[in-house]
Motif scaffolding. Structure first.
Motif, short mmCIF file in Angstrom:
data_model
loop_
_atom_site.label_atom_id
_atom_site.label_comp_id
_atom_site.label_asym_id
_atom_site.label_seq_id
_atom_site.Cartn_x
_atom_site.Cartn_y
_atom_site.Cartn_z
N GLU A 1 -4.64 -0.08 -7.72
CA GLU A 1 -4.31 -0.80 -8.75
C GLU A 1 -3.43 -0.90 -9.84
OE1 GLU A 1 -7.51 -3.42 -11.44
OE2 GLU A 1 -9.04 -2.08 -9.33
N LEU A 2 -3.18 -2.08 -9.70
CA LEU A 2 -1.28 -2.40 -10.42
C LEU A 2 -1.57 -3.39 -10.79
CD1 LEU A 2 1.07 -1.15 -7.67
CD2 LEU A 2 -0.01 -0.01 -9.63
N SER A 3 -2.33 -3.44 -12.10
CA SER A 3 -2.27 -5.20 -12.72
C SER A 3 -0.60 -5.70 -13.54
CB SER A 3 -3.59 -4.76 -14.14
OG SER A 3 -4.30 -4.45 -13.40
N TYR A 4 -0.71 -6.56 -13.72
CA TYR A 4 0.62 -7.22 -13.74
C TYR A 4 0.81 -8.20 -14.82
CZ TYR A 4 3.26 -5.05 -10.20
OH TYR A 4 3.48 -3.91 -9.09
N GLU A 5 1.19 -8.50 -16.30
CA GLU A 5 0.79 -9.57 -17.33
C GLU A 5 0.54 -11.06 -16.59
OE1 GLU A 5 2.51 -8.56 -21.43
OE2 GLU A 5 2.00 -6.59 -20.50
N ASN A 6 1.12 -10.90 -15.84
CA ASN A 6 1.14 -12.42 -15.02
C ASN A 6 -0.81 -12.50 -14.49
OD1 ASN A 6 1.54 -11.48 -12.79
ND2 ASN A 6 2.63 -12.34 -11.87
N GLY A 7 -1.16 -11.80 -15.01
CA GLY A 7 -2.79 -11.70 -14.31
C GLY A 7 -2.80 -10.93 -12.76
N ASN A 8 -1.99 -11.01 -11.93
CA ASN A 8 -2.15 -10.85 -10.79
C ASN A 8 -2.38 -9.09 -10.68
OD1 ASN A 8 -1.37 -13.24 -10.44
ND2 ASN A 8 0.50 -12.59 -9.14
N THR A 9 -3.61 -8.86 -10.22
CA THR A 9 -3.94 -7.62 -9.65
C THR A 9 -3.89 -7.33 -8.20
OG1 THR A 9 -5.48 -7.74 -11.92
CG2 THR A 9 -5.50 -6.45 -9.77
N TYR A 10 -3.01 -6.06 -7.75
CA TYR A 10 -3.20 -6.03 -6.37
C TYR A 10 -3.78 -4.22 -6.48
CZ TYR A 10 0.44 -8.92 -6.56
OH TYR A 10 1.28 -9.99 -6.80
N ARG A 11 -4.42 -3.68 -5.40
CA ARG A 11 -4.74 -2.84 -4.89
C ARG A 11 -4.57 -2.04 -2.94
NH1 ARG A 11 -10.46 -1.97 -7.11
NH2 ARG A 11 -10.88 -0.82 -5.01
N LEU A 12 -3.60 -0.85 -3.55
CA LEU A 12 -2.69 -0.71 -2.72
C LEU A 12 -3.40 0.82 -1.81
CD1 LEU A 12 0.57 -0.71 -4.02
CD2 LEU A 12 -0.66 -2.84 -1.86
N PRO A 13 -4.25 0.58 -1.08
CA PRO A 13 -4.75 2.16 -0.30
C PRO A 13 -3.54 3.01 -0.28
CG PRO A 13 -4.93 -0.32 1.42
CD PRO A 13 -4.34 -0.58 -0.05
N PHE A 14 -4.47 4.20 -0.81
CA PHE A 14 -3.71 5.64 -0.30
C PHE A 14 -2.95 5.33 0.11
CE2 PHE A 14 -6.76 7.36 -4.09
CZ PHE A 14 -6.54 7.03 -4.92
N GLU A 15 -3.63 5.38 1.43
CA GLU A 15 -3.14 5.48 3.28
C GLU A 15 -1.93 4.77 3.15
OE1 GLU A 15 -4.02 5.10 7.51
OE2 GLU A 15 -5.27 4.10 6.01
N PHE A 16 -2.01 3.46 2.32
CA PHE A 16 -0.67 2.43 2.96
C PHE A 16 0.20 2.93 2.13
CE2 PHE A 16 1.17 -1.74 0.36
CZ PHE A 16 1.99 -1.70 1.80
N LEU A 17 0.22 3.65 0.80
CA LEU A 17 1.42 4.18 0.16
C LEU A 17 1.79 5.48 0.66
CD1 LEU A 17 -0.52 4.61 -3.29
CD2 LEU A 17 1.84 2.59 -2.61
N ARG A 18 0.92 5.83 0.96
CA ARG A 18 1.39 7.13 1.77
C ARG A 18 2.33 7.29 2.85
NH1 ARG A 18 3.54 10.76 3.91
NH2 ARG A 18 2.80 13.06 4.19
N VAL A 19 1.93 6.40 4.31
CA VAL A 19 2.71 6.01 5.14
C VAL A 19 3.84 5.66 4.56
CG1 VAL A 19 0.12 6.42 6.47
CG2 VAL A 19 1.30 3.95 5.97
N LEU A 20 3.84 4.81 3.79
CA LEU A 20 5.44 3.95 3.23
C LEU A 20 5.69 5.08 2.64
CD1 LEU A 20 3.74 0.11 4.09
CD2 LEU A 20 5.49 1.41 5.47
N SER A 21 5.55 6.04 1.90
CA SER A 21 6.40 6.95 0.51
C SER A 21 8.16 6.48 1.05
CB SER A 21 6.53 8.40 0.96
OG SER A 21 7.09 8.82 0.48
N PRO A 22 8.91 6.17 0.26
CA PRO A 22 10.02 6.10 -0.23
C PRO A 22 11.22 7.13 0.39
CG PRO A 22 9.68 5.79 -2.18
CD PRO A 22 7.91 6.03 -1.41
N SER A 23 9.76 8.68 0.78
CA SER A 23 10.96 9.98 0.28
C SER A 23 12.44 9.70 1.69
CB SER A 23 10.10 11.16 0.32
OG SER A 23 9.30 10.75 1.36
#
Length: 132
Positions: free
Chosen positions: A16-38
């Motif tokens: 979960e990433l929260s920003y000062e502008n009030g936006n909060t995003y929830r990125l699933p681990f699977e999503f982060l893993r399959v789109l790894s920038p490595s």
């Protein structure tokens, strides 16, 4: 933009990433893993990506900051070479739906299910970088 708060939710498997502008995003681990920038996932150029499968249950074992510009997650499958810059994370947040659809479309085009074990892609992974 740097998030004002970062929370790893192990139970629901989301970052979960929260920003000062009030936006909060929830990125699933699977999503982060399959789109790894490595390079291991993205390759060293267009068309060299390695389609990631079997990552539905992957966890983030550790999450560490890299300077003031990135996060480096260590995933439970051993993958830990992706540096997720704040800009890249914001891009993932803002384009999550389209990026996930594109990933599922690539899987479908390759005749793969997202739960297929890695290594069933039909091409060899035994070459090292720059061996062609």
């Amino acid at each position: 933009m740097i998030p004002s708060n970062v929370v790893v939710h192990q139970q629901s498997k989301v970052l979960e990433l929260s920003y000062e502008n009030g936006n909060t995003y929830r990125l699933p681990f699977e999503f982060l893993r399959v789109l790894s920038p490595s390079a291991e996932v993205q390759g060293h150029g267009p068309g060299q990506e390695t389609l990631q499968t079997g990552k539905r249950d992957v966890l983030i074992a550790n999450l560490e900051p890299v300077g003031h510009y990135a996060l480096k997650p260590s995933f439970s499958d051993g993958h830990d070479s992706g540096l997720y810059s704040w800009d890249f994370l914001q891009y993932l947040c803002e384009n999550q739906e389209q990026l996930w659809k594109a990933h599922l479309d690539k899987l479908a085009a390759a005749g793969l299910d997202r739960d297929a074990p890695m290594g069933q892609q039909g091409h060899s992974h035994d070459h090292s970088c720059g061996s062609h």
